[in-house]
Write an enzyme that holds these catalytic residues in place. Structure first.
Site, PDB file in Angstrom:
ATOM      1  N   LYS A  38       0.845  -1.197   0.000  1.00 61.26           N
ATOM      2  CA  LYS A  38       0.000   0.000   0.000  1.00 61.26           C
ATOM      3  C   LYS A  38       0.883   1.252   0.000  1.00 61.26           C
ATOM      4  O   LYS A  38       2.110   1.151   0.196  1.00 61.26           O
ATOM      5  CB  LYS A  38      -0.914  -0.002   1.217  1.00 61.26           C
ATOM      6  CG  LYS A  38      -0.185   0.044   2.551  1.00 61.26           C
ATOM      7  CD  LYS A  38      -1.175   0.073   3.711  1.00 61.26           C
ATOM      8  CE  LYS A  38      -0.470  -0.003   5.049  1.00 61.26           C
ATOM      9  NZ  LYS A  38      -1.313   0.336   6.175  1.00 61.26           N
ATOM     10  N   ARG A 132      -9.772   0.349  15.213  1.00 62.53           N
ATOM     11  CA  ARG A 132      -9.767   0.893  13.859  1.00 62.53           C
ATOM     12  C   ARG A 132     -10.706  -0.012  13.069  1.00 62.53           C
ATOM     13  O   ARG A 132     -11.656  -0.507  13.621  1.00 62.53           O
ATOM     14  CB  ARG A 132      -8.327   0.918  13.330  1.00 62.53           C
ATOM     15  CG  ARG A 132      -8.104   1.898  12.203  1.00 62.53           C
ATOM     16  CD  ARG A 132      -6.645   2.006  11.795  1.00 62.53           C
ATOM     17  NE  ARG A 132      -6.078   0.763  11.298  1.00 62.53           N
ATOM     18  CZ  ARG A 132      -4.844   0.645  10.812  1.00 62.53           C
ATOM     19  NH1 ARG A 132      -4.056   1.696  10.751  1.00 62.53           N
ATOM     20  NH2 ARG A 132      -4.391  -0.510  10.390  1.00 62.53           N
ATOM     21  N   TYR A 257      15.058  31.756   1.901  1.00 62.67           N
ATOM     22  CA  TYR A 257      13.916  32.518   2.407  1.00 62.67           C
ATOM     23  C   TYR A 257      14.138  32.965   3.845  1.00 62.67           C
ATOM     24  O   TYR A 257      14.672  32.209   4.657  1.00 62.67           O
ATOM     25  CB  TYR A 257      12.645  31.654   2.356  1.00 62.67           C
ATOM     26  CG  TYR A 257      12.139  31.447   0.960  1.00 62.67           C
ATOM     27  CD1 TYR A 257      11.735  32.523   0.177  1.00 62.67           C
ATOM     28  CD2 TYR A 257      12.055  30.165   0.419  1.00 62.67           C
ATOM     29  CE1 TYR A 257      11.271  32.326  -1.116  1.00 62.67           C
ATOM     30  CE2 TYR A 257      11.591  29.961  -0.866  1.00 62.67           C
ATOM     31  CZ  TYR A 257      11.198  31.052  -1.635  1.00 62.67           C
ATOM     32  OH  TYR A 257      10.741  30.861  -2.906  1.00 62.67           O
ATOM     33  N   MET A 304      10.812  24.795  -1.558  1.00 61.44           N
ATOM     34  CA  MET A 304       9.932  23.785  -2.168  1.00 61.44           C
ATOM     35  C   MET A 304      10.730  22.824  -3.060  1.00 61.44           C
ATOM     36  O   MET A 304      10.479  21.625  -3.081  1.00 61.44           O
ATOM     37  CB  MET A 304       8.845  24.480  -2.991  1.00 61.44           C
ATOM     38  CG  MET A 304       7.754  23.537  -3.436  1.00 61.44           C
ATOM     39  SD  MET A 304       6.500  24.315  -4.471  1.00 61.44           S
ATOM     40  CE  MET A 304       5.744  25.465  -3.357  1.00 61.44           C
TER      41      MET A 304
HETATM   42  C1  LIG Z   1      -3.899  -4.163   8.359  1.00 58.15           C
HETATM   43  C2  LIG Z   1      -2.417  -4.062   8.181  1.00 58.15           C
HETATM   44  N1  LIG Z   1      -1.703  -5.176   8.084  1.00 58.15           N
HETATM   45  C3  LIG Z   1      -0.368  -5.148   7.930  1.00 58.15           C
HETATM   46  C4  LIG Z   1       0.324  -3.951   7.888  1.00 58.15           C
HETATM   47  C5  LIG Z   1       1.824  -3.963   7.784  1.00 58.15           C
HETATM   48  O1  LIG Z   1       2.394  -3.488   8.955  1.00 58.15           O
HETATM   49  P1  LIG Z   1       3.980  -3.315   9.081  1.00 58.15           P
HETATM   50  O2  LIG Z   1       4.342  -2.256   8.095  1.00 58.15           O
HETATM   51  O3  LIG Z   1       4.216  -2.879  10.472  1.00 58.15           O
HETATM   52  O4  LIG Z   1       4.574  -4.621   8.729  1.00 58.15           O
HETATM   53  C6  LIG Z   1      -0.384  -2.755   8.002  1.00 58.15           C
HETATM   54  C7  LIG Z   1       0.322  -1.496   8.010  1.00 58.15           C
HETATM   55  O5  LIG Z   1      -0.003  -0.512   8.579  1.00 58.15           O
HETATM   56  C8  LIG Z   1      -1.800  -2.806   8.151  1.00 58.15           C
HETATM   57  O6  LIG Z   1      -2.525  -1.699   8.266  1.00 58.15           O
END
Ligand SMILES: Cc1ncc(COP(=O)(O)O)c(C=O)c1O
Length: 362
Positions: A38, A132, A257, A304
């Protein structure tokens, strides 16, 4: 080298990435390691990391957003992608059409899935204490499990939870673990995937569990960890730029700046084309940058698109500057910014080309 013009780039060492993947795999024999890619693979370049891992035989991946899942599905249709973030009811058709696995994290989406005639593959997320995404009450979860398992059009493929404190608070960790285990024990028919561990838990605890099938490896895939001692992993990203201009200042001349830095004597200032729009945020102004194996102080306010470094006679235009990933590590930068390594790498912006390197000596 990738096709980019600006002399600022993030080098992504795919050999290190693979080393980290294999290291985690060895840690949890008989289980599968799911790469968490992700947030643009934690800033490392999701498409490239995905293609690399796919070519190495990996077929199951986790992301957060539907957009992220769709981007990967476009590359390899047969890869299995679990979307861990929230899915809205209106998007059930999209996940069905694209065969994206998604997370049932609350009652409304559960009810929408149950009422749907679409062909769907899902995982139930249990909120075992993080408050969460996830369902909390065991009775409701069991009800959902049994109802979904009874549906022909629905494949309840997995059940999972996520730890809030795997790197710090064992008492709370065990509370979450036990809550989740209880739910798994209650299930008459177990789904094919049961997964709880993130990176920290993978290296610290996972070998003790016989009821899980997979781990979800995020930060340690990229060679980083919050644990001490760190597991045997190697950072994957280094952030680099080049000296594009050198100014000679005289006493009283100012830099940048706010004219906040003033030379006290004759000084050489190197200008690097990297700034806060690249994710090299203004808070870094107290730090230093490595040029030719030597650390030089950042001076003035970070712009920037540029920043300033006070250098000596040895530095010349065209020299490579390592912002992090050499003498100055990602963890050093995290400490400087009073944050965690996750934030440092995910903050490197889209403007910075990711240059994949393979076959480079460690
Ligand atoms: C649901 C879930 N699983 C696994 C992970 C992976 O976690 P890590 O980066 O600590 O291995 C995350 C990361 O935030 C997550 O949100």
């Amino acid at each position: 080298m990738s096709n980019h013009y600006r002399p600022t780039w993030a080098e992504i060492n795919l050999d290190h990435l693979w080393h980290n993947y294999i290291t985690a795999e060895k840690e949890v024999p008989n289980k599968n390691v799911i790469p968490v890619i992700k947030a643009n693979a934690y800033g490392h370049g999701a498409k490239e990391v995905f293609k690399f891992l796919y070519k190495n035989g990996i077929r199951f991946f986790a992301v957060s957003l539907l957009e992220e899942a769709l981007e990967l599905k476009e590359i390899y249709q047969d890869a299995q992608i679990l979307m861990m973030g929230p899915l809205l009811e209106k998007d059930l058709e999209v996940v069905s059409k694209n065969q994206i696995e998604f997370t049932i994290y609350d009652t409304p989406i559960y009810e929408a899935v149950l009422g749907s005639k679409l062909s769907l593959t899902c995982h139930i997320k249990v909120d075992s204490g993080m408050s969460r995404y996830g369902m909390v009450e065991p009775e409701k979860i069991m009800d959902a499990v049994e109802s979904l398992q009874a549906r022909k059009n629905i494949d309840l493929k997995g059940i999972y939870t996520h730890f809030a404190t795997s790197n710090e608070n064992e008492v709370f960790y065990n509370l979450q673990l036990n809550r989740f285990k209880e739910i798994v024990n209650m299930m008459k028919v177990k789904p094919r995937m049961i997964h709880i561990s993130n990176s920290s838990s993978t290296f610290k605890y996972e070998k003790n569990y016989d009821f899980t099938t997979h781990v979800r490896l995020g930060i340690s895939l990229y060679g980083l960890s919050l644990d001490q001692p760190k597991p045997n992993i190697i950072p994957v990203m280094s952030l680099k730029s080049k000296v594009v201009q050198i100014k000679t200042l005289h006493p009283g001349d100012s830099v940048g700046y706010g004219a906040s830095y003033q030379a006290k004597s004759d000084e050489r200032i190197a200008i690097l084309p990297i700034g806060y729009a690249d994710g090299f945020i203004r808070g870094n102004k107290t730090g230093s940058i490595e040029i030719n194996q030597k650390e030089y102080k950042i001076v003035g306010i970070i712009c920037m698109d540029a920043c300033f470094v006070k250098v000596d006679d040895q530095v010349k235009i065209g020299d490579t500057a390592t912002i992090f990933g050499g003498m100055i590590t990602i963890d050093h930068v995290a400490k400087r910014l009073k944050t965690i390594n996750y934030e440092v790498v995910t903050s490197i912006s889209y403007r910075v080309p990711r240059v994949m390197v393979e076959g480079v000596k460690k």
